[in-house]
Design a protein around this motif. Structure first.
Motif, PDB file in Angstrom:
ATOM      1  N   SER A 124       0.698  -1.187  -0.052  1.00  5.52           N
ATOM      2  CA  SER A 124       0.271   0.161   0.067  1.00  5.52           C
ATOM      3  C   SER A 124       1.053   1.267  -0.001  1.00  5.52           C
ATOM      4  CB  SER A 124      -0.861   0.018   1.191  1.00  5.52           C
ATOM      5  OG  SER A 124      -0.168   0.028   2.342  1.00  5.52           O
ATOM      6  N   LEU A 125       2.194   1.223  -0.066  1.00  6.72           N
ATOM      7  CA  LEU A 125       3.154   2.300   0.118  1.00  6.72           C
ATOM      8  C   LEU A 125       2.867   3.186  -1.235  1.00  6.72           C
ATOM      9  CD1 LEU A 125       6.188   0.974   1.869  1.00  6.72           C
ATOM     10  CD2 LEU A 125       4.263   2.096   2.972  1.00  6.72           C
ATOM     11  N   SER A 126       2.627   4.332  -1.165  1.00  9.10           N
ATOM     12  CA  SER A 126       2.522   5.145  -2.615  1.00  9.10           C
ATOM     13  C   SER A 126       3.657   6.301  -2.661  1.00  9.10           C
ATOM     14  CB  SER A 126       1.003   5.684  -2.384  1.00  9.10           C
ATOM     15  OG  SER A 126       0.861   6.609  -1.351  1.00  9.10           O
ATOM     16  N   SER A 127       4.368   6.506  -1.432  1.00  6.38           N
ATOM     17  CA  SER A 127       5.530   7.441  -1.598  1.00  6.38           C
ATOM     18  C   SER A 127       6.198   7.479  -0.540  1.00  6.38           C
ATOM     19  CB  SER A 127       4.693   8.842  -1.829  1.00  6.38           C
ATOM     20  OG  SER A 127       3.678   9.185  -0.864  1.00  6.38           O
ATOM     21  N   GLY A 128       7.067   8.432  -0.305  1.00  4.42           N
ATOM     22  CA  GLY A 128       7.954   8.413   0.781  1.00  4.42           C
ATOM     23  C   GLY A 128       8.549   9.833   1.234  1.00  4.42           C
ATOM     24  N   PHE A 129       9.129   9.838   2.357  1.00  6.62           N
ATOM     25  CA  PHE A 129       9.756  10.944   3.074  1.00  6.62           C
ATOM     26  C   PHE A 129      11.170  10.725   3.134  1.00  6.62           C
ATOM     27  CE2 PHE A 129       5.197  10.530   4.555  1.00  6.62           C
ATOM     28  CZ  PHE A 129       4.800  12.088   4.537  1.00  6.62           C
ATOM     29  N   ALA A 130      11.968  11.761   2.582  1.00  7.99           N
ATOM     30  CA  ALA A 130      13.489  11.925   2.682  1.00  7.99           C
ATOM     31  C   ALA A 130      13.690  13.400   3.261  1.00  7.99           C
ATOM     32  CB  ALA A 130      14.154  11.740   1.447  1.00  7.99           C
ATOM     33  N   SER A 131      14.937  13.707   3.954  1.00  4.45           N
ATOM     34  CA  SER A 131      15.069  14.807   4.393  1.00  4.45           C
ATOM     35  C   SER A 131      16.248  15.354   3.900  1.00  4.45           C
ATOM     36  CB  SER A 131      15.422  14.708   5.804  1.00  4.45           C
ATOM     37  OG  SER A 131      15.518  16.079   6.738  1.00  4.45           O
TER      38      SER A 131
END
Length: 303
Positions: A124-131
């Motif tokens: 179900s993962l559709s995107s991601g967070f990076a920094s």
């Protein structure tokens, strides 16, 4: 859908601006021991770094930044604001340990019924967070629905593959906050030990067993926070074409890349902490029916 969200803004400044090496060490005011993984953020900017395992930090900044204030944050220590010039001159700084009364946790009954909040599948993962640019904390709110006594049991955090990150593993810090009654934002840390976790590059998720800590779920709910650490082992570069100048841009970024999912459940609230304050993170699906939230699941126990 393959989307990535970076907590950064690209500022185009004058070429050749003079820079200074901002470097030093952070120590415990009582023990004089170096403090690892202290996050340092220049207020009102998107610039920051973290201390390494030996309490050492370094960062190239514009010389003008020495006139700014720096926010120092680390679990177990009082948040501190100091001028960058003072840190730059002294090269050494001591943080005071946070004073708090130990709260005795008494579970009146044996809690055995498991409840899974925000259950997630890797499919179900559709995107991601990076920094990039400055250390952030990404937090997700979990409501405490019902009056039953609950204890936090297991936190599961999903991550997204990132081909640009070449090392085998990355580290981050887990944070657990109660909720401020007025603002409904993350309040005090109820996780009193610094829990730095390491995740393998190809690992889909990491599960953290909190059962031994016997953390009661606050009546107002709880925020689970993911804190990036700007240490060399998490660093990598990302290259892209600038949409206006069409020139190649190389940016510093920091792993891991946390997973994200869309949900229709309005109880879950995503927030980010940076530059000394908490703000809402709101990204809608194309039909505006769902909100994007970090891919974090929480297992609690009740009677």
């Amino acid at each position: 859908m393959r989307l990535f969200f970076w907590f950064s803004i690209l500022f185009l400044g004058q070429l050749g601006a003079q820079e200074t090496l901002f470097e030093g060490h952070i120590y415990d005011a009582k023990t004089n021991a170096p403090i690892p993984y202290v996050n340092l953020s220049f207020l009102n900017t998107l610039k920051g770094t973290s201390t390494d395992e030996n309490g050492h930090f370094y960062l190239d900044v514009p010389t003008s930044y020495l006139k700014k204030q720096v926010h120092l944050s680390s679990l177990g220590y009082n948040d501190t604001i100091v001028t960058a010039a003072k840190l730059h001159r002294a090269k050494r700084f001591k943080m005071a340990p946070e004073s708090f009364a130990l709260e005795e946790v008494v579970v009146s009954k044996k809690l055995s019924k498991a409840i899974f909040l925000n259950p997630i599948s890797s499919y179900s993962l559709s995107s991601g967070f990076a920094s990039s640019d400055t250390p952030w904390v990404l937090a997700l709110y979990f409501p405490n629905i019902g009056q039953q006594e609950k204890v936090l049991d297991v936190v599961t955090i999903f991550q997204r593959p990132n081909v640009a990150f070449k090392r085998d593993s990355a580290s981050f810090r887990l944070r657990v906050y109660d909720v401020e009654p007025g603002t409904k934002k993350p309040g005090r840390d109820i996780l009193r030990e610094s829990m730095v976790l390491r995740t393998d590059k190809n690992q889909e998720y990491i599960s953290v067993d909190l059962s031994d800590l016997q953390l009661k779920m606050p009546k107002g709910g709880v925020f689970i926070g993911l804190e990036w650490l700007f240490v060399p082992s998490n660093w990598y570069t990302n290259t892209y074409e600038h949409p206006i100048s069409k020139q190649k841009v190389v940016e510093d970024r920091f792993a891991p890349t946390f997973g994200a999912v869309f949900t229709k459940n309005q109880n879950f609230r995503a927030m980010v902490y940076g530059m000394g304050e908490w703000t809402d993170f709101v990204t809608k699906s194309k039909d505006y029916a769902e909100n994007l939230i970090p891919a974090i699941s929480l297992k609690v126990l009740r009677n």
